[in-house]
Design an enzyme around this catalytic site. Structure first.
Site, PDB file in Angstrom:
ATOM      1  N   GLU A   1      -6.914   3.208   7.507  1.00 40.88           N
ATOM      2  CA  GLU A   1      -6.348   4.503   7.184  1.00 40.88           C
ATOM      3  C   GLU A   1      -7.261   5.605   7.692  1.00 40.88           C
ATOM      4  O   GLU A   1      -8.414   5.354   8.055  1.00 40.88           O
ATOM      5  CB  GLU A   1      -6.133   4.666   5.669  1.00 40.88           C
ATOM      6  CG  GLU A   1      -7.412   4.613   4.853  1.00 40.88           C
ATOM      7  CD  GLU A   1      -7.137   4.662   3.360  1.00 40.88           C
ATOM      8  OE1 GLU A   1      -6.063   4.194   2.945  1.00 40.88           O
ATOM      9  OE2 GLU A   1      -7.992   5.163   2.616  1.00 40.88           O
TER      10      GLU A   1
ATOM     11  N   VAL B   1     -16.457  11.226  -0.368  1.00 35.76           N
ATOM     12  CA  VAL B   1     -17.478  11.170  -1.418  1.00 35.76           C
ATOM     13  C   VAL B   1     -18.819  10.746  -0.819  1.00 35.76           C
ATOM     14  O   VAL B   1     -19.871  11.293  -1.149  1.00 35.76           O
ATOM     15  CB  VAL B   1     -17.057  10.185  -2.523  1.00 35.76           C
ATOM     16  CG1 VAL B   1     -18.138  10.082  -3.591  1.00 35.76           C
ATOM     17  CG2 VAL B   1     -15.730  10.608  -3.143  1.00 35.76           C
TER      18      VAL B   1
ATOM     19  N   HIS C   1     -15.629  -3.405   4.960  1.00 29.10           N
ATOM     20  CA  HIS C   1     -14.977  -2.096   4.977  1.00 29.10           C
ATOM     21  C   HIS C   1     -15.951  -1.130   5.640  1.00 29.10           C
ATOM     22  O   HIS C   1     -16.969  -0.752   5.062  1.00 29.10           O
ATOM     23  CB  HIS C   1     -14.664  -1.665   3.538  1.00 29.10           C
ATOM     24  CG  HIS C   1     -13.939  -0.360   3.432  1.00 29.10           C
ATOM     25  ND1 HIS C   1     -13.111  -0.059   2.385  1.00 29.10           N
ATOM     26  CD2 HIS C   1     -13.902   0.717   4.235  1.00 29.10           C
ATOM     27  CE1 HIS C   1     -12.606   1.154   2.547  1.00 29.10           C
ATOM     28  NE2 HIS C   1     -13.091   1.642   3.662  1.00 29.10           N
TER      29      HIS C   1
ATOM     30  N   ASN D   1      -8.729   9.321   6.432  1.00 25.99           N
ATOM     31  CA  ASN D   1      -8.868  10.272   5.344  1.00 25.99           C
ATOM     32  C   ASN D   1      -9.097  11.664   5.913  1.00 25.99           C
ATOM     33  O   ASN D   1     -10.104  11.904   6.589  1.00 25.99           O
ATOM     34  CB  ASN D   1     -10.023   9.876   4.421  1.00 25.99           C
ATOM     35  CG  ASN D   1      -9.686   8.641   3.612  1.00 25.99           C
ATOM     36  OD1 ASN D   1      -8.743   8.644   2.833  1.00 25.99           O
ATOM     37  ND2 ASN D   1     -10.428   7.573   3.821  1.00 25.99           N
TER      38      ASN D   1
ATOM     39  N   GLU E   1       0.929  -4.784   4.599  1.00 26.84           N
ATOM     40  CA  GLU E   1       0.011  -5.318   5.611  1.00 26.84           C
ATOM     41  C   GLU E   1      -0.407  -6.727   5.221  1.00 26.84           C
ATOM     42  O   GLU E   1      -0.479  -7.060   4.025  1.00 26.84           O
ATOM     43  CB  GLU E   1      -1.255  -4.462   5.707  1.00 26.84           C
ATOM     44  CG  GLU E   1      -1.100  -3.138   6.384  1.00 26.84           C
ATOM     45  CD  GLU E   1      -2.423  -2.410   6.479  1.00 26.84           C
ATOM     46  OE1 GLU E   1      -2.477  -1.425   7.220  1.00 26.84           O
ATOM     47  OE2 GLU E   1      -3.406  -2.812   5.809  1.00 26.84           O
TER      48      GLU E   1
ATOM     49  N   LYS F   1       0.835  -1.201   0.000  1.00 26.18           N
ATOM     50  CA  LYS F   1       0.000   0.000   0.000  1.00 26.18           C
ATOM     51  C   LYS F   1       0.869   1.249   0.000  1.00 26.18           C
ATOM     52  O   LYS F   1       1.887   1.313   0.685  1.00 26.18           O
ATOM     53  CB  LYS F   1      -0.931   0.009   1.217  1.00 26.18           C
ATOM     54  CG  LYS F   1      -1.801  -1.236   1.321  1.00 26.18           C
ATOM     55  CD  LYS F   1      -2.657  -1.247   2.553  1.00 26.18           C
ATOM     56  CE  LYS F   1      -3.839  -0.317   2.417  1.00 26.18           C
ATOM     57  NZ  LYS F   1      -4.772  -0.468   3.572  1.00 26.18           N
TER      58      LYS F   1
ATOM     59  N   GLY G   1      -8.223   6.519  -2.146  1.00 29.19           N
ATOM     60  CA  GLY G   1      -9.050   6.236  -3.297  1.00 29.19           C
ATOM     61  C   GLY G   1      -8.726   4.927  -4.000  1.00 29.19           C
ATOM     62  O   GLY G   1      -9.037   4.748  -5.179  1.00 29.19           O
TER      63      GLY G   1
ATOM     64  N   ARG H   1     -10.191  14.557   5.032  1.00 29.87           N
ATOM     65  CA  ARG H   1     -10.991  15.382   4.118  1.00 29.87           C
ATOM     66  C   ARG H   1     -12.440  14.956   4.212  1.00 29.87           C
ATOM     67  O   ARG H   1     -12.773  13.983   4.900  1.00 29.87           O
ATOM     68  CB  ARG H   1     -10.501  15.182   2.681  1.00 29.87           C
ATOM     69  CG  ARG H   1     -10.482  13.701   2.293  1.00 29.87           C
ATOM     70  CD  ARG H   1     -10.082  13.494   0.855  1.00 29.87           C
ATOM     71  NE  ARG H   1      -9.760  12.106   0.554  1.00 29.87           N
ATOM     72  CZ  ARG H   1     -10.643  11.145   0.303  1.00 29.87           C
ATOM     73  NH1 ARG H   1     -11.944  11.410   0.346  1.00 29.87           N
ATOM     74  NH2 ARG H   1     -10.253   9.910   0.029  1.00 29.87           N
TER      75      ARG H   1
ATOM     76  N   ARG I   1     -23.105   5.263  -6.515  1.00 29.54           N
ATOM     77  CA  ARG I   1     -22.281   6.140  -7.346  1.00 29.54           C
ATOM     78  C   ARG I   1     -22.526   5.785  -8.811  1.00 29.54           C
ATOM     79  O   ARG I   1     -22.219   4.671  -9.237  1.00 29.54           O
ATOM     80  CB  ARG I   1     -20.808   5.976  -7.024  1.00 29.54           C
ATOM     81  CG  ARG I   1     -20.429   6.289  -5.595  1.00 29.54           C
ATOM     82  CD  ARG I   1     -18.917   6.342  -5.468  1.00 29.54           C
ATOM     83  NE  ARG I   1     -18.492   6.380  -4.070  1.00 29.54           N
ATOM     84  CZ  ARG I   1     -17.240   6.589  -3.681  1.00 29.54           C
ATOM     85  NH1 ARG I   1     -16.292   6.775  -4.588  1.00 29.54           N
ATOM     86  NH2 ARG I   1     -16.913   6.603  -2.403  1.00 29.54           N
TER      87      ARG I   1
END
Length: 461
Positions: free
Chosen positions: A287, A294, A208, A289, A200, A158, A164, A291, A337
């Site tokens: 992780e 979406v 997820h 993010n 990992e 990774k 993304g 920000r 989406r």
């Protein structure tokens, strides 16, 4: 409160930010590339300024052009949206140096959370579970091989600066590692300007699940529940829902508390997301993010909290106007989406001119999109055309509502994945809330075969 904000992004997120600013009586400046001159947010902004050619490196990733545009138009803040420079620590620092408010965390916080390998160490110290993996970045194939042998195959390579779904490669054995390292490093360098990698152990077919957090400058941090993002292809999310189905109360509580600890560990400020892999009753930090996401809309629908509005308030120095005890989850929300791509052609991007467009409506329905009849989707950027969201009192009610929305959704001019999302909403694994990250790979052939038969019948008719 901020007075004038430069929107350093494009597409539906630029329009989303613009609308939140207008409701707070904040003026907006749309920074756009030559390819986006006719974009909807450019037409609706208080002022617009072209920052360069179509190529992102010459426009939306051009820090000097963005800073110059913000200062020249009298802005006091910059909203980076998601993607592009939204998680760029140097850009956050440059905004501060120029006397502009970066609507997001500090450069220091982005560096702590943005380097995935460094963030793992921080999470360990904060008592947040992490998946077994390398101790920091791996600088060579030999180091990666040693780490993989220590944790056991299969593994994931990774990108430390990734996001993304970019810069990630799976390796099932040592023979695959050299090529995977080269590919992942090249993709990471191209996407993020940083080819540092870490490793990992791969948790096979996990869920997820991510937790939305808000943190102000006064030291208050809260979470706004969880979202399930397991329906994805090649690490790219396709559908999301809030809250995540089937979590035990103890697991849900533990993940929320861990997310708050994670945000506090990096000194976070603003809206952010902590992402976890869930395996039964176990969960592992994946992780953070730094920000807006979406998929933030599903959290907004179940909590009633406007996350972009909260970003603007926090960036203006105001404290959170709610505590953890004020957060409540009402019903269920889901998002599809809709991408300009051909699922039958290996999901090849297929942007083009919108010949006819109709969005669904009704109670509990929301569509986030920058498209309008006659506009053209640019081939220079991502393929996201629209996000179709539905909110209902129960999960089954929401599924039925979203099915109806996709039946009404009409976009003529180029192919989309809307039919595939519609078929997913009928699949028994999805309906039962049992999807893992391996769901789409396992069932894609049958889903596409069914949608192909539907298309053939429509063509015959």
């Amino acid at each position: 409160m901020l007075k004038r904000v430069l929107i350093a992004n494009r597409g539906e997120i630029a329009l989303r930010v613009l609308r939140a600013c207008r409701e707070l009586e904040i003026e907006t400046v749309a920074a756009y590339s030559e390819a986006d001159a006719e974009a909807l947010h450019v037409q609706l902004a208080t002022e617009s300024v072209c920052i360069g050619p179509a190529r992102a490196a010459d426009s939306y990733l051009n820090q000097d052009a963005l800073l110059t545009a913000a200062l020249a138009t009298g802005c006091d803040g910059i909203h980076p949206g998601y993607g592009f420079l939204s998680e760029n620590a140097d850009f956050s620092d440059a905004c501060a140096k120029a006397g502009l408010t970066f609507i997001g965390p500090s450069g220091e916080a982005i560096r702590k959370a943005g380097s995935k390998s460094a963030a793992r160490d921080l999470m360990k110290a904060a008592g947040v579970p992490v998946t077994p993996g390398s101790d920091g970045p791996v600088s060579s194939v030999e180091e990666a091989l040693a780490a993989a042998e220590a944790v056991g195959w299969p593994v994931l390579l990774k990108a430390s600066a990734g996001g993304g779904g970019r810069g990630i490669r799976r390796c099932d054995g040592p023979d695959e590692l050299p090529a995977a390292c080269a590919e992942a490093k090249a993709e990471a360098a191209a996407c993020f300007g940083n080819d540092e990698m870490y490793l990992e152990k791969l948790v096979l077919n996990p869920r997820h699940v991510e937790v939305q957090i808000l943190a102000d400058r006064q030291g208050h941090t809260i979470h706004l529940g969880d979202r399930d993002c397991s329906v994805q292809r090649r690490n790219q999310k396709l559908m999301e829902e809030a809250p995540a189905p089937g979590l035990s109360p103890a697991l849900r509580r533990a993940m929320g508390e861990a997310a708050v600890r994670a945000a506090e560990a990096v000194g976070y400020e603003g809206a952010g997301t902590v992402e976890f892999l869930v395996d039964g009753e176990n969960f592992y930090f994946m992780e953070m993010n730094t920000r807006i996401q979406v998929e933030h809309g599903v959290t907004e629908l179940v909590t009633g909290v406007d996350l972009v509005r909260q970003q603007l308030r926090i960036a203006s120095g105001l404290p959170l106007d709610m505590g953890q005890e004020d957060v409540s989850i009402r019903g269920c929300a889901m998002e599809c989406r809709v991408n300009a791509e051909d699922p039958h052609g290996d999901f090849r991007p297929c942007p083009g001119k919108v010949e006819f467009l109709h969005f669904p409506g009704g109670a509990g329905v929301r569509v986030d999109s920058c498209l309008y009849n006659g506009c053209t989707m640019s081939p220079y950027y991502d393929s996201l055309a629209a996000k179709v969201l539905a909110h209902g009192a129960t999960r089954l009610e929401t599924i039925r509502k979203l099915r109806r929305c996709l039946e009404e959704f009409t976009l003529e001019g180029f192919p989309t994945n809307a039919e595939l999302s519609y078929e997913i909403l009928f699949h028994p694994v999805f309906v039962r809330g049992r999807c893992t990250t391996g769901f789409l790979d396992a069932h894609l052939a049958e889903l596409l075969d069914f949608s192909r038969r539907v298309e053939e019948k429509e063509a015959e008719a």
